[in-house]
Write a protein that holds these residues in place. Structure first.
Motif, PDB file in Angstrom:
ATOM      1  N   ASP A 165       0.835  -1.199   0.000  1.00  0.00           N
ATOM      2  CA  ASP A 165       0.000   0.000   0.000  1.00  0.00           C
ATOM      3  C   ASP A 165       0.872   1.252   0.000  1.00  0.00           C
ATOM      4  O   ASP A 165       1.738   1.423   0.850  1.00  0.00           O
ATOM      5  CB  ASP A 165      -0.917   0.021   1.222  1.00  0.00           C
ATOM      6  N   GLY A 166       0.615   2.124  -0.963  1.00  0.00           N
ATOM      7  CA  GLY A 166       1.368   3.370  -1.038  1.00  0.00           C
ATOM      8  C   GLY A 166       2.691   3.252  -1.763  1.00  0.00           C
ATOM      9  O   GLY A 166       3.422   4.233  -1.882  1.00  0.00           O
ATOM     10  N   HIS A 167       3.020   2.044  -2.247  1.00  0.00           N
ATOM     11  CA  HIS A 167       4.280   1.855  -2.973  1.00  0.00           C
ATOM     12  C   HIS A 167       3.991   1.149  -4.293  1.00  0.00           C
ATOM     13  O   HIS A 167       3.194   0.218  -4.347  1.00  0.00           O
ATOM     14  CB  HIS A 167       5.267   1.017  -2.161  1.00  0.00           C
ATOM     15  N   SER A 168       4.652   1.606  -5.347  1.00  0.00           N
ATOM     16  CA  SER A 168       4.512   0.922  -6.626  1.00  0.00           C
ATOM     17  C   SER A 168       5.472  -0.258  -6.727  1.00  0.00           C
ATOM     18  O   SER A 168       5.362  -1.089  -7.640  1.00  0.00           O
ATOM     19  CB  SER A 168       4.779   1.898  -7.777  1.00  0.00           C
ATOM     20  N   TYR A 169       6.400  -0.338  -5.787  1.00  0.00           N
ATOM     21  CA  TYR A 169       7.411  -1.400  -5.810  1.00  0.00           C
ATOM     22  C   TYR A 169       7.800  -1.730  -4.381  1.00  0.00           C
ATOM     23  O   TYR A 169       7.945  -0.836  -3.542  1.00  0.00           O
ATOM     24  CB  TYR A 169       8.639  -0.921  -6.589  1.00  0.00           C
ATOM     25  N   VAL A 170       7.944  -3.011  -4.083  1.00  0.00           N
ATOM     26  CA  VAL A 170       8.441  -3.449  -2.777  1.00  0.00           C
ATOM     27  C   VAL A 170       9.263  -4.709  -2.992  1.00  0.00           C
ATOM     28  O   VAL A 170       8.858  -5.600  -3.743  1.00  0.00           O
ATOM     29  CB  VAL A 170       7.296  -3.760  -1.788  1.00  0.00           C
ATOM     30  N   GLU A 171      10.402  -4.778  -2.349  1.00  0.00           N
ATOM     31  CA  GLU A 171      11.177  -6.021  -2.353  1.00  0.00           C
ATOM     32  C   GLU A 171      11.682  -6.295  -0.947  1.00  0.00           C
ATOM     33  O   GLU A 171      12.264  -5.424  -0.311  1.00  0.00           O
ATOM     34  CB  GLU A 171      12.366  -5.946  -3.308  1.00  0.00           C
ATOM     35  N   VAL A 172      11.442  -7.503  -0.474  1.00  0.00           N
ATOM     36  CA  VAL A 172      12.051  -7.956   0.765  1.00  0.00           C
ATOM     37  C   VAL A 172      13.190  -8.878   0.369  1.00  0.00           C
ATOM     38  O   VAL A 172      12.971  -9.883  -0.306  1.00  0.00           O
ATOM     39  CB  VAL A 172      11.045  -8.685   1.674  1.00  0.00           C
ATOM     40  N   ALA A 173      14.392  -8.510   0.776  1.00  0.00           N
ATOM     41  CA  ALA A 173      15.561  -9.322   0.434  1.00  0.00           C
ATOM     42  C   ALA A 173      15.666 -10.445   1.470  1.00  0.00           C
ATOM     43  O   ALA A 173      14.830 -11.330   1.518  1.00  0.00           O
ATOM     44  CB  ALA A 173      16.815  -8.459   0.401  1.00  0.00           C
ATOM     45  N   THR A 174      16.649 -10.387   2.324  1.00  0.00           N
ATOM     46  CA  THR A 174      16.850 -11.433   3.309  1.00  0.00           C
ATOM     47  C   THR A 174      15.835 -11.326   4.442  1.00  0.00           C
ATOM     48  O   THR A 174      15.502 -10.238   4.891  1.00  0.00           O
ATOM     49  CB  THR A 174      18.276 -11.338   3.889  1.00  0.00           C
ATOM     50  N   ARG A 175      15.335 -12.487   4.887  1.00  0.00           N
ATOM     51  CA  ARG A 175      14.566 -12.602   6.115  1.00  0.00           C
ATOM     52  C   ARG A 175      15.283 -13.645   6.963  1.00  0.00           C
ATOM     53  O   ARG A 175      15.623 -14.708   6.462  1.00  0.00           O
ATOM     54  CB  ARG A 175      13.136 -13.096   5.898  1.00  0.00           C
ATOM     55  N   ALA A 176      15.476 -13.339   8.217  1.00  0.00           N
ATOM     56  CA  ALA A 176      16.173 -14.286   9.081  1.00  0.00           C
ATOM     57  C   ALA A 176      15.554 -14.250  10.472  1.00  0.00           C
ATOM     58  O   ALA A 176      15.293 -13.177  11.010  1.00  0.00           O
ATOM     59  CB  ALA A 176      17.666 -13.945   9.158  1.00  0.00           C
ATOM     60  N   ILE A 177      15.339 -15.427  11.029  1.00  0.00           N
ATOM     61  CA  ILE A 177      14.756 -15.548  12.361  1.00  0.00           C
ATOM     62  C   ILE A 177      15.849 -15.942  13.330  1.00  0.00           C
ATOM     63  O   ILE A 177      16.711 -16.780  13.030  1.00  0.00           O
ATOM     64  CB  ILE A 177      13.600 -16.563  12.351  1.00  0.00           C
ATOM     65  N   SER A 178      15.835 -15.314  14.493  1.00  0.00           N
ATOM     66  CA  SER A 178      16.869 -15.563  15.499  1.00  0.00           C
ATOM     67  C   SER A 178      16.838 -17.022  15.939  1.00  0.00           C
ATOM     68  O   SER A 178      15.802 -17.694  15.844  1.00  0.00           O
ATOM     69  CB  SER A 178      16.666 -14.637  16.701  1.00  0.00           C
ATOM     70  N   PRO A 179      17.969 -17.539  16.419  1.00  0.00           N
ATOM     71  CA  PRO A 179      18.051 -18.952  16.794  1.00  0.00           C
ATOM     72  C   PRO A 179      16.990 -19.397  17.808  1.00  0.00           C
ATOM     73  O   PRO A 179      16.553 -20.545  17.777  1.00  0.00           O
ATOM     74  CB  PRO A 179      19.465 -19.075  17.376  1.00  0.00           C
ATOM     75  N   ASP A 180      16.557 -18.479  18.690  1.00  0.00           N
ATOM     76  CA  ASP A 180      15.542 -18.837  19.672  1.00  0.00           C
ATOM     77  C   ASP A 180      14.123 -18.676  19.137  1.00  0.00           C
ATOM     78  O   ASP A 180      13.143 -18.939  19.846  1.00  0.00           O
ATOM     79  CB  ASP A 180      15.707 -18.011  20.951  1.00  0.00           C
ATOM     80  N   GLY A 181      13.978 -18.227  17.888  1.00  0.00           N
ATOM     81  CA  GLY A 181      12.667 -18.078  17.280  1.00  0.00           C
ATOM     82  C   GLY A 181      11.887 -16.867  17.745  1.00  0.00           C
ATOM     83  O   GLY A 181      10.710 -16.715  17.432  1.00  0.00           O
ATOM     84  N   LYS A 182      12.548 -15.956  18.469  1.00  0.00           N
ATOM     85  CA  LYS A 182      11.848 -14.808  19.045  1.00  0.00           C
ATOM     86  C   LYS A 182      11.756 -13.622  18.095  1.00  0.00           C
ATOM     87  O   LYS A 182      10.763 -12.902  18.085  1.00  0.00           O
ATOM     88  CB  LYS A 182      12.546 -14.390  20.338  1.00  0.00           C
ATOM     89  N   TRP A 183      12.803 -13.414  17.305  1.00  0.00           N
ATOM     90  CA  TRP A 183      12.902 -12.204  16.480  1.00  0.00           C
ATOM     91  C   TRP A 183      12.980 -12.551  15.000  1.00  0.00           C
ATOM     92  O   TRP A 183      13.586 -13.549  14.614  1.00  0.00           O
ATOM     93  CB  TRP A 183      14.153 -11.398  16.843  1.00  0.00           C
TER      94      TRP A 183
END
Length: 201
Positions: free
Chosen positions: A116-134
């Motif tokens: 919403d509000g953007h003509s373009y969006v890219e999410v590059a890396t996604r990473a979850i912390s080892p404890d699964g919290k973040w």
């Protein structure tokens, strides 16, 4: 008349001098650069105008061959199962996880929320912390490949105020679950040139 070339830019490096008649286009704030790009786009639209119907037909055929509702096979990382879902009518993926193979899916990141509000969006890396919290994720809403890294608390689904600018989009969690390592880009050259670490909060 708008000058597409300018021969006055002399660049010196490694004891060599070269003339770059297009170096003036390196200045993103120069209104002549934007004007030049507008004229290029107008020329392209005119040149391809006879193919408009063909473009639409090809697009319809490609879209018809791609399932609009789809989901990847879950992959286990530590104690969680991760997958990605695509929904009809939405342009971007929805990233999910569940605590067991037959558990309920939990949305980790819905990239459509940023559309919403953007003509373009890219999410590059996604990473979850080892404890699964973040969740740490790098997003570019402009298309310049200068990514903002955000950190989300998965229990609440809320992003922290932490915001890391001008990154390459590459990131990695430390085993302590509190440290994110990432690379910074030079805003002019768009090349990564140093590695930093960020503590959550």
């Amino acid at each position: 008349a708008f000058p597409p070339r300018r021969a006055s830019d002399l660049l010196e490096a490694h004891g060599e001098t070269r003339v770059d008649p297009w170096f003036w286009m390196n200045d993103r704030e120069d209104p002549r650069v934007l004007q030049y790009l507008r004229e290029e786009n107008e020329w392209c639209d005119k040149a391809l105008a006879p193919t408009k119907d063909l473009q639409k037909a090809i697009y319809r055929e490609i879209r018809a061959r791609i399932p609009q509702d789809d989901q990847t096979v879950p992959v286990r990382i530590r104690k969680w199962w991760y997958s990605t879902r695509f929904e009809d009518g939405k342009d971007y993926p929805i990233h999910l996880r569940r605590s067991a193979a037959d558990g309920a899916d939990e949305v980790v990141l819905d990239v459509n929320e940023f559309a919403d509000g953007h003509s373009y969006v890219e999410v590059a890396t996604r990473a979850i912390s080892p404890d699964g919290k973040w969740l740490a994720y790098a997003i570019d809403p402009v298309g310049r490949r200068l990514y903002l890294i955000h950190i989300r608390e998965l229990e609440t689904g809320k992003d922290l105020v932490d915001e890391i600018q001008d990154t390459s989009g590459d990131l990695l969690w430390g085993e302590d679950g509190q440290t994110v390592y990432y690379t910074v880009k030079d805003r002019q050259t768009l090349r990564p040139y140093k590695v930093l670490r960020h503590r959550v909060g």
